[in-house]
Design an enzyme around this catalytic site. Structure first.
Site, PDB file in Angstrom:
ATOM      1  N   GLU A  82      13.151  -7.659  16.226  1.00  0.00           N
ATOM      2  CA  GLU A  82      12.164  -7.384  17.274  1.00  0.00           C
ATOM      3  C   GLU A  82      11.772  -8.698  17.940  1.00  0.00           C
ATOM      4  O   GLU A  82      11.666  -9.729  17.258  1.00  0.00           O
ATOM      5  CB  GLU A  82      10.930  -6.708  16.662  1.00  0.00           C
ATOM      6  CG  GLU A  82      11.273  -5.332  16.087  1.00  0.00           C
ATOM      7  CD  GLU A  82      10.072  -4.608  15.469  1.00  0.00           C
ATOM      8  OE1 GLU A  82       8.955  -5.161  15.508  1.00  0.00           O
ATOM      9  OE2 GLU A  82      10.273  -3.489  14.960  1.00  0.00           O
ATOM     10  N   HIS A 126       7.336  -0.908  18.540  1.00  0.00           N
ATOM     11  CA  HIS A 126       6.623  -1.010  17.265  1.00  0.00           C
ATOM     12  C   HIS A 126       5.107  -0.806  17.442  1.00  0.00           C
ATOM     13  O   HIS A 126       4.292  -1.636  17.044  1.00  0.00           O
ATOM     14  CB  HIS A 126       6.892  -2.370  16.602  1.00  0.00           C
ATOM     15  CG  HIS A 126       6.647  -2.333  15.114  1.00  0.00           C
ATOM     16  ND1 HIS A 126       7.310  -3.118  14.226  1.00  0.00           N
ATOM     17  CD2 HIS A 126       5.805  -1.585  14.349  1.00  0.00           C
ATOM     18  CE1 HIS A 126       6.892  -2.879  12.998  1.00  0.00           C
ATOM     19  NE2 HIS A 126       5.971  -1.940  13.059  1.00  0.00           N
TER      20      HIS A 126
HETATM   21  N1  LIG Z   1       5.581   2.030  13.274  1.00  0.00           N
HETATM   22  C1  LIG Z   1       4.503   1.450  12.884  1.00  0.00           C
HETATM   23  O1  LIG Z   1       3.769   0.841  13.650  1.00  0.00           O
HETATM   24  C2  LIG Z   1       4.098   1.583  11.442  1.00  0.00           C
HETATM   25  C3  LIG Z   1       2.766   1.596  11.095  1.00  0.00           C
HETATM   26  C4  LIG Z   1       2.417   1.781   9.758  1.00  0.00           C
HETATM   27  C5  LIG Z   1       3.395   1.902   8.794  1.00  0.00           C
HETATM   28  N2  LIG Z   1       4.687   1.842   9.134  1.00  0.00           N
HETATM   29  C6  LIG Z   1       5.779   1.968   8.137  1.00  0.00           C
HETATM   30  O2  LIG Z   1       5.894   3.336   7.750  1.00  0.00           O
HETATM   31  C7  LIG Z   1       6.467   3.431   6.439  1.00  0.00           C
HETATM   32  C8  LIG Z   1       5.697   4.429   5.596  1.00  0.00           C
HETATM   33  O3  LIG Z   1       4.361   4.012   5.450  1.00  0.00           O
HETATM   34  P1  LIG Z   1       3.408   4.709   4.369  1.00  0.00           P
HETATM   35  O4  LIG Z   1       2.056   4.143   4.575  1.00  0.00           O
HETATM   36  O5  LIG Z   1       3.571   6.184   4.397  1.00  0.00           O
HETATM   37  O6  LIG Z   1       4.064   4.143   3.028  1.00  0.00           O
HETATM   38  P2  LIG Z   1       3.929   4.715   1.552  1.00  0.00           P
HETATM   39  O7  LIG Z   1       4.246   3.598   0.652  1.00  0.00           O
HETATM   40  O8  LIG Z   1       2.673   5.464   1.390  1.00  0.00           O
HETATM   41  O9  LIG Z   1       5.141   5.799   1.486  1.00  0.00           O
HETATM   42  C9  LIG Z   1       6.494   5.476   1.417  1.00  0.00           C
HETATM   43  C10 LIG Z   1       7.185   6.569   0.617  1.00  0.00           C
HETATM   44  O10 LIG Z   1       8.571   6.428   0.754  1.00  0.00           O
HETATM   45  C11 LIG Z   1       9.183   6.714  -0.491  1.00  0.00           C
HETATM   46  N3  LIG Z   1      10.530   6.152  -0.475  1.00  0.00           N
HETATM   47  C12 LIG Z   1      10.888   4.847  -0.472  1.00  0.00           C
HETATM   48  N4  LIG Z   1      12.224   4.731  -0.359  1.00  0.00           N
HETATM   49  C13 LIG Z   1      12.726   5.990  -0.297  1.00  0.00           C
HETATM   50  C14 LIG Z   1      14.018   6.523  -0.162  1.00  0.00           C
HETATM   51  N5  LIG Z   1      15.094   5.735  -0.079  1.00  0.00           N
HETATM   52  N6  LIG Z   1      14.152   7.863  -0.155  1.00  0.00           N
HETATM   53  C15 LIG Z   1      13.092   8.671  -0.242  1.00  0.00           C
HETATM   54  N7  LIG Z   1      11.824   8.220  -0.363  1.00  0.00           N
HETATM   55  C16 LIG Z   1      11.646   6.893  -0.374  1.00  0.00           C
HETATM   56  C17 LIG Z   1       8.250   6.108  -1.485  1.00  0.00           C
HETATM   57  O11 LIG Z   1       8.413   6.641  -2.774  1.00  0.00           O
HETATM   58  C18 LIG Z   1       6.897   6.492  -0.875  1.00  0.00           C
HETATM   59  O12 LIG Z   1       6.461   7.753  -1.324  1.00  0.00           O
HETATM   60  C19 LIG Z   1       6.437   2.004   5.882  1.00  0.00           C
HETATM   61  O13 LIG Z   1       7.724   1.457   5.977  1.00  0.00           O
HETATM   62  C20 LIG Z   1       5.507   1.259   6.824  1.00  0.00           C
HETATM   63  O14 LIG Z   1       5.814  -0.104   6.909  1.00  0.00           O
HETATM   64  C21 LIG Z   1       5.088   1.694  10.449  1.00  0.00           C
END
Ligand SMILES: NC(=O)c1ccc[n+]([C@@H]2O[C@H](COP(=O)([O-])OP(=O)(O)OC[C@H]3O[C@@H](n4cnc5c(N)ncnc54)[C@H](O)[C@@H]3O)[C@@H](O)[C@H]2O)c1
Length: 635
Positions: free
Chosen positions: A495, A518
């Site tokens: 990015e 993002h």
């Molecule tokens: N786009 C954005 O601006 C933005 C904002 C916030 C969060 N995010 C991203 O969103 C994602 C999710 O955030 P969250 O708060 O729900 O996280 P979280 O940790 O609560 O949930 C992630 C889930 O994914 C599961 N997981 C990990 N690898 C896996 C796989 N290979 N297969 C199946 N399940 C898997 C984990 O067990 C967990 O339950 C993160 O990567 C975070 O960085 C992006």
């Protein structure tokens, strides 16, 4: 160490009332209430406030100030009752927070004011200060209305406060505390030994210039004289520095707790921060301010750092832990914002809005239902059923979608969602696939050519999780080949670092593709939620020692225990520390009411509540326990 009363005599505190015990001027508020129905209200209130100011600055005598103000008003009992209710609500914040400590010291507190008994007495009674210690003026009533005041009272005459305090013949060391010149005059006239300028609500330069000491909260006054119930270090002496335009909600939350807050709109460079951090107890930053080991060396009072964002890469976490500085962030405060964007994008993709929008922007027109479907009854496959995935599940079901999900962990299905045994099963069943996995290394390329082939023809893919999770070249080929029906991508493997840098990716220009920079979590509400969440963690850590949510210290949630002292002992994780700490308590016959210990690889955190009595040298002994990083004593 808190200063002791210089000659260690018992201290008598003579408090002013208006803008000191309460945050407002009682008579001005009474005027506002009495004039509520007056069409000329604003002008009269302004005139009354101007007279109050002249009285406070010493430009006119108190007798003239009272006479002129009362002559402009018709005050009834109902008005007085209303002002008492208002003043109870407008107690100065630190008095509200420290009612117990004020009550504990009530036998050494006098209130001396040129305000009126009718409203002072009830408020002081709430603080445990009995009527005989409240010295003030009294109204003269006639026919249910205020007809004047007792002009013979010393407090209705110039120099009256000083004369009255003298007449009380208080034993010990007398300290006048207030925000006005008339309070300084008590000391000047020899009726008090010292004058403390009280600046919680109003700070007058001329008054501060004449003060022996300055205090910004009642707990600070108690601390200055080491009175019972005073804190080990008052919050009004703790500085919070917030950089990078952190949401004002956070500054307010810290001010409400009594901290001195400085809020900057920009990030500070390393050298600037190294200078600014001296004396700061709480630091708030976002992603641009780097907190390095070099800066931490200069942090002589730093207790906690709040990263008002998701990531904490900008902070040297081990160096912070080694100095006992707790670091907090807000990993989940933007969950809802990401979910809402995903919901909107699923609808847009299933209606092929990106294509029609582009066509109309280019001056074309094509009205058609081809390839457009409702989301109702369609299958949404959620990969990663954590904070975001599970909330998306609820919203998608509310729109009538059927939800299937896959997670590496055992996650409880919400609503009618169904768990899939494998990613392959999920891909084969879903009309839309939304990725919400975390950033662990093994998730790199989670969705590549093989996985895309397993998706149903025409199904759409969303990635609002991490950029490296999807192979964008493979996705672009699949869309071009007409297999994947569209995509919404918010995160990219690479990015641009700033808004000035260019952007490129293999999906540019492809049909039915939404690209966003993002911004899944970037909303006003998320910023506010982050502000509130991180400020609450910081306050909890300073107030109770609770570390839940800390990213660099072992986590302990520690609700306060009534009638106890709390020792927070942070140490290197090495054998024998717990035994050595408890040996100190045992030797001193100090009763432990509760204790919690958590450790990680490098650090141990021990929270111990003991009953009230302990000698000051216990603190030195605890600090001397081998491995100690930092010791803090609360209440
Ligand atoms: N786009 C954005 O601006 C933005 C904002 C916030 C969060 N995010 C991203 O969103 C994602 C999710 O955030 P969250 O708060 O729900 O996280 P979280 O940790 O609560 O949930 C992630 C889930 O994914 C599961 N997981 C990990 N690898 C896996 C796989 N290979 N297969 C199946 N399940 C898997 C984990 O067990 C967990 O339950 C993160 O990567 C975070 O960085 C992006």
């Amino acid at each position: 160490m808190a200063p002791r009363s210089p000659d260690s005599q018992p201290v008598q505190l003579v408090f002013d009332f208006d803008s000191t015990v309460v945050a407002v001027e009682g008579l001005d508020e009474l005027a506002r209430i009495a004039l509520a129905d007056d069409p000329d209200r604003e002008r009269t209130v302004e005139a009354i406030e101007a007279i109050t100011r002249d009285g406070m600055s010493g430009a006119i005598g108190i007798d003239e100030s009272l006479r002129r103000r009362l002559a402009m008003l018709t005050i009834t009992r109902r008005h007085v009752d209303a002002v008492v209710r208002l003043l109870r609500r407008r107690l100065s914040p630190s008095f509200r927070r420290h009612v117990a400590a004020v009550r504990r010291n009530a036998d050494r507190i006098h209130v001396v004011s040129s305000g009126f008994r009718e409203y002072l007495e009830p408020v002081c009674r709430d603080l445990g200060i009995p009527p005989e210690r409240v010295h003030c003026n009294e109204f003269r009533w006639k026919g249910g209305k205020v007809a004047g005041f007792d002009a013979a009272s010393p407090l209705a005459r110039p120099g009256g406060k000083a004369r009255l305090v003298k007449s009380l013949k208080l034993p010990g060391r007398v300290v006048a505390v207030g925000d006005g010149i008339t309070d300084a005059e008590i000391r000047d006239a020899g009726a008090a030994h010292e004058f403390v300028a009280y600046c919680e609500n109003v700070e007058r330069e001329a008054v501060v210039a004449r003060a022996d000491r300055v205090a910004r909260s009642v707990d600070e006054v108690l601390w200055l004289y080491r009175l019972p119930g005073s804190p080990s270090f008052p919050k009004s002496r703790m500085a919070a520095l917030l950089c990078e335009n952190i949401h004002p909600e956070a500054a307010q939350a810290l001010r409400d707790e009594g901290y001195r807050v400085e809020a900057l709109s920009d990030a500070l460079g390393e050298e600037e921060l190294a200078r600014a951090i001296k004396g700061v107890s709480i630091l708030g930053i976002r992603s641009k301010t780097r907190l390095t080991a070099r800066v931490l060396q200069e942090a002589d009072r730093l207790l906690a750092v709040g990263c008002f964002c998701i990531g904490t890469d900008q902070v040297d976490l081990p160096a912070s832990a080694a100095r006992g500085v707790a670091v907090f962030n807000a990993p989940y405060s933007n969950t809802r914002s990401v979910v809402e964007l995903a919901v909107g994008e699923i609808v847009m993709l299933m209606r092929r809005v990106p294509d029609s929008s582009r066509l109309l922007h280019d001056g074309g027109w094509r009205k058609s239902a081809a390839g457009c479907t409702e989301v109702r009854g369609k299958v949404l496959g959620i990969v990663g059923y954590g904070h975001i995935g599970s909330q998306l599940s609820i919203l998608a079901e509310a729109m009538g979608m059927q939800v299937v999900y896959h997670d590496l962990e055992e996650r409880l299905a919400l609503g009618n969602a169904r768990k899939c045994r494998s990613l392959t099963e999920l891909l084969g069943r879903s009309d839309a696939v939304s990725l919400h996995v975390d950033g662990r290394a093994s998730n790199r390329g989670l969705i590549g050519e093989r996985e895309l082939r397993k998706m149903r023809p025409g199904a759409v893919l969303l990635n609002l999780s991490r950029g490296h999770v999807v192979d964008l070249d493979a996705l672009a080929s699949s869309i071009r080949a007409g297999h994947v029906g569209g995509a919404a991508i918010d995160v990219f493997p690479e990015e641009p670092l700033s808004n000035r840098d260019p952007f490129d990716c293999p999906l540019r220009g492809l049909p039915n593709v939404i690209l966003s920079p993002h911004v899944g979590g970037s909303t006003a509400e998320a910023q506010q939620a982050i502000g509130e969440f991180v400020a609450a963690r910081l306050v909890d850590f300073v107030n109770t020692g609770g570390t839940s949510g800390s990213v660099n210290l072992p986590q302990i949630s520690a609700p306060p225990v009534p009638r106890s002292h709390r020792f927070l002992h942070l140490h290197r994780n090495q054998p024998g520390v717990l035994a050595a700490v408890n040996a100190v308590f045992a030797r001193r016959k100090i009763n432990i009411l509760g204790q919690a210990l958590r450790t990680d690889d490098s650090t141990g955190y021990l929270v111990t509540d003991v009953d009230r009595r302990y000698a000051a040298d216990v603190v030195d002994e605890l600090k001397a326990v081998p491995g100690t990083v930092r010791l803090r004593v609360l209440y």
